[in-house]
Scaffold this motif. Structure first.
Motif, PDB file in Angstrom:
ATOM      1  N   ALA A 186       0.832  -1.204   0.000  1.00  0.00           N
ATOM      2  CA  ALA A 186       0.000   0.000   0.000  1.00  0.00           C
ATOM      3  C   ALA A 186       0.866   1.254   0.000  1.00  0.00           C
ATOM      4  O   ALA A 186       0.448   2.306  -0.482  1.00  0.00           O
ATOM      5  CB  ALA A 186      -0.915   0.004   1.219  1.00  0.00           C
ATOM      6  N   LEU A 187       2.073   1.152   0.561  1.00  0.00           N
ATOM      7  CA  LEU A 187       3.010   2.275   0.650  1.00  0.00           C
ATOM      8  C   LEU A 187       4.365   1.818   0.175  1.00  0.00           C
ATOM      9  O   LEU A 187       4.868   0.771   0.608  1.00  0.00           O
ATOM     10  CB  LEU A 187       3.111   2.777   2.096  1.00  0.00           C
ATOM     11  N   LEU A 188       4.972   2.602  -0.712  1.00  0.00           N
ATOM     12  CA  LEU A 188       6.304   2.330  -1.243  1.00  0.00           C
ATOM     13  C   LEU A 188       7.195   3.536  -0.964  1.00  0.00           C
ATOM     14  O   LEU A 188       6.865   4.658  -1.361  1.00  0.00           O
ATOM     15  CB  LEU A 188       6.242   2.078  -2.746  1.00  0.00           C
ATOM     16  N   VAL A 189       8.329   3.313  -0.297  1.00  0.00           N
ATOM     17  CA  VAL A 189       9.263   4.390   0.025  1.00  0.00           C
ATOM     18  C   VAL A 189      10.561   4.160  -0.738  1.00  0.00           C
ATOM     19  O   VAL A 189      11.210   3.123  -0.584  1.00  0.00           O
ATOM     20  CB  VAL A 189       9.537   4.463   1.537  1.00  0.00           C
ATOM     21  N   LEU A 190      10.928   5.138  -1.570  1.00  0.00           N
ATOM     22  CA  LEU A 190      12.160   5.117  -2.350  1.00  0.00           C
ATOM     23  C   LEU A 190      13.209   6.005  -1.673  1.00  0.00           C
ATOM     24  O   LEU A 190      12.887   6.784  -0.778  1.00  0.00           O
ATOM     25  CB  LEU A 190      11.886   5.579  -3.775  1.00  0.00           C
ATOM     26  N   PRO A 191      14.474   5.919  -2.100  1.00  0.00           N
ATOM     27  CA  PRO A 191      15.540   6.643  -1.386  1.00  0.00           C
ATOM     28  C   PRO A 191      15.556   8.152  -1.616  1.00  0.00           C
ATOM     29  O   PRO A 191      14.883   8.689  -2.497  1.00  0.00           O
ATOM     30  CB  PRO A 191      16.823   6.007  -1.953  1.00  0.00           C
ATOM     31  N   CYS A 248       6.574   7.462  -1.915  1.00  0.00           N
ATOM     32  CA  CYS A 248       7.413   8.559  -1.428  1.00  0.00           C
ATOM     33  C   CYS A 248       8.759   8.469  -2.128  1.00  0.00           C
ATOM     34  O   CYS A 248       9.350   7.379  -2.205  1.00  0.00           O
ATOM     35  CB  CYS A 248       7.621   8.464   0.083  1.00  0.00           C
ATOM     36  N   LEU A 249       9.275   9.596  -2.605  1.00  0.00           N
ATOM     37  CA  LEU A 249      10.574   9.591  -3.284  1.00  0.00           C
ATOM     38  C   LEU A 249      11.285  10.915  -3.082  1.00  0.00           C
ATOM     39  O   LEU A 249      10.665  11.955  -2.860  1.00  0.00           O
ATOM     40  CB  LEU A 249      10.400   9.295  -4.775  1.00  0.00           C
ATOM     41  N   ARG A 308      18.301  25.524  -4.078  1.00  0.00           N
ATOM     42  CA  ARG A 308      17.876  24.140  -4.011  1.00  0.00           C
ATOM     43  C   ARG A 308      17.468  23.737  -2.597  1.00  0.00           C
ATOM     44  O   ARG A 308      18.023  24.242  -1.617  1.00  0.00           O
ATOM     45  CB  ARG A 308      19.008  23.202  -4.466  1.00  0.00           C
ATOM     46  N   TYR A 309      16.526  22.810  -2.539  1.00  0.00           N
ATOM     47  CA  TYR A 309      16.216  22.078  -1.313  1.00  0.00           C
ATOM     48  C   TYR A 309      16.459  20.592  -1.574  1.00  0.00           C
ATOM     49  O   TYR A 309      16.195  20.110  -2.680  1.00  0.00           O
ATOM     50  CB  TYR A 309      14.745  22.235  -0.910  1.00  0.00           C
ATOM     51  N   ASN A 310      16.935  19.897  -0.586  1.00  0.00           N
ATOM     52  CA  ASN A 310      16.903  18.439  -0.629  1.00  0.00           C
ATOM     53  C   ASN A 310      15.503  18.052  -0.165  1.00  0.00           C
ATOM     54  O   ASN A 310      15.139  18.274   0.988  1.00  0.00           O
ATOM     55  CB  ASN A 310      17.976  17.866   0.297  1.00  0.00           C
ATOM     56  N   ALA A 311      14.712  17.489  -1.053  1.00  0.00           N
ATOM     57  CA  ALA A 311      13.271  17.383  -0.808  1.00  0.00           C
ATOM     58  C   ALA A 311      12.750  15.978  -1.052  1.00  0.00           C
ATOM     59  O   ALA A 311      13.420  15.116  -1.633  1.00  0.00           O
ATOM     60  CB  ALA A 311      12.525  18.375  -1.697  1.00  0.00           C
ATOM     61  N   ALA A 312      11.534  15.754  -0.585  1.00  0.00           N
ATOM     62  CA  ALA A 312      10.815  14.503  -0.817  1.00  0.00           C
ATOM     63  C   ALA A 312       9.365  14.825  -1.095  1.00  0.00           C
ATOM     64  O   ALA A 312       8.825  15.826  -0.599  1.00  0.00           O
ATOM     65  CB  ALA A 312      10.938  13.573   0.382  1.00  0.00           C
ATOM     66  N   VAL A 313       8.722  13.975  -1.875  1.00  0.00           N
ATOM     67  CA  VAL A 313       7.311  14.139  -2.193  1.00  0.00           C
ATOM     68  C   VAL A 313       6.605  12.803  -2.010  1.00  0.00           C
ATOM     69  O   VAL A 313       7.201  11.743  -2.219  1.00  0.00           O
ATOM     70  CB  VAL A 313       7.135  14.667  -3.637  1.00  0.00           C
ATOM     71  N   CYS A 314       5.364  12.864  -1.589  1.00  0.00           N
ATOM     72  CA  CYS A 314       4.528  11.676  -1.454  1.00  0.00           C
ATOM     73  C   CYS A 314       3.348  11.837  -2.404  1.00  0.00           C
ATOM     74  O   CYS A 314       2.638  12.853  -2.355  1.00  0.00           O
ATOM     75  CB  CYS A 314       4.051  11.520  -0.016  1.00  0.00           C
TER      76      CYS A 314
END
Length: 264
Positions: A34-39, A79-80, A93-99
């Motif tokens: 249901a949830l996948l988290v990438l690096p 999430c990546l 720049r930001y080091n960011a993540a999105v879901c």
């Protein structure tokens, strides 16, 4: 809920990254996740070397690449990590993540705690906030963020039941490299933080990490799913792969919080 955390290598080129993302999403879907988290640095790799001019491409969340990934995700929450354009004259720049999922973007995070080699490249994020998704209420941490208990505590206090930890976490470069990665000081800390943050806050945790090497660094892998008691349910060790495990989020969190009284 079935959680999946990825150990894989992602470099600067976006086309191979998209192909790898598509393959991993397919594997996670077949496994019933249901949830996948990438690096961290899934899109464009990650900056680790002070003074280098080879930086990840900076992207806006309105970039069509995110629509493509959302379409690939469908009903899977993904999430990546990526490098976000900041539009600032000093650092852009930001080091960011999105879901995201096929429904669109559910949440975003900008890394707050920057390592020494990143401070001159990225702007720091301003805080931690949980958000609702079809897979439940989540919070995201990027790399060094999880070294600080208050980061995960802020997310659990905001209602997060699962933490997605996205990393590009390398073996030690300052205290001597162990012959076996699993004996490395940074490998021990990576595992310790994952288990401690889950147990401290009585939450589920999916921890993804890069594998392979870049610029003289070797990444640890060690993707894992951790239960709300701090117990590792599944892991990949140092090679690429998917760590997949089930967590009955409402029941297990309620049980864990009977043992450790929860206060936000």
């Amino acid at each position: 809920m079935r959680l999946a955390a990825v150990a894989a290598h992602f470099g600067r080129d976006l086309d191979p990254a998209l192909q790898r993302i598509e393959s991993i999403i397919g594997a996670a879907r077949r496994a019933g996740a249901a949830l996948l988290v990438l690096p961290d640095g899934t899109l464009g790799g990650h900056h680790h070397r002070p003074g280098t001019t080879e930086l990840p491409v900076a992207l806006d969340l309105c970039d069509p690449i995110f629509e493509r990934i959302a379409a690939l995700a469908g009903d899977l929450v993904v999430c990546l990590g990526f490098c976000e354009r900041a539009y600032r004259h000093d650092r852009d720049r930001y080091n960011a993540a999105v879901c995201l999922s096929g429904e669109g973007i559910h949440g975003r995070h900008r890394k707050v705690y920057l390592a020494a080699g990143e401070a001159g490249v990225y702007l720091p994020g301003e805080g931690f906030a949980a958000f609702d998704t079809p897979a439940g209420r989540l919070g995201m941490l990027i790399d060094y963020d999880k070294s600080f208990p208050e980061a995960a505590r802020a997310l659990s206090g905001d209602g997060a039941q699962v933490l997605a930890c996205l990393s590009a976490w390398p073996a030690s470069t300052t205290t001597g490299t162990a012959r076996r990665v699993v004996k490395d000081r940074q490998a021990r800390l990576f595992d310790l933080y994952d288990c401690a943050r889950a147990a401290e806050n009585q939450v589920g945790l999916a921890s993804a990490n890069q594998t392979g090497g870049t610029g003289g660094l070797r990444f640890l892998g060690q993707a894992k799913v951790v239960g709300p008691g701090g117990d590792v349910r599944a892991r990949t060790w140092t090679k690429a792969g998917l760590a997949i495990a089930d967590i009955d989020v409402p029941a297990e969190l309620a049980r864990a919080r009977q043992v450790h009284e929860y206060r936000s």
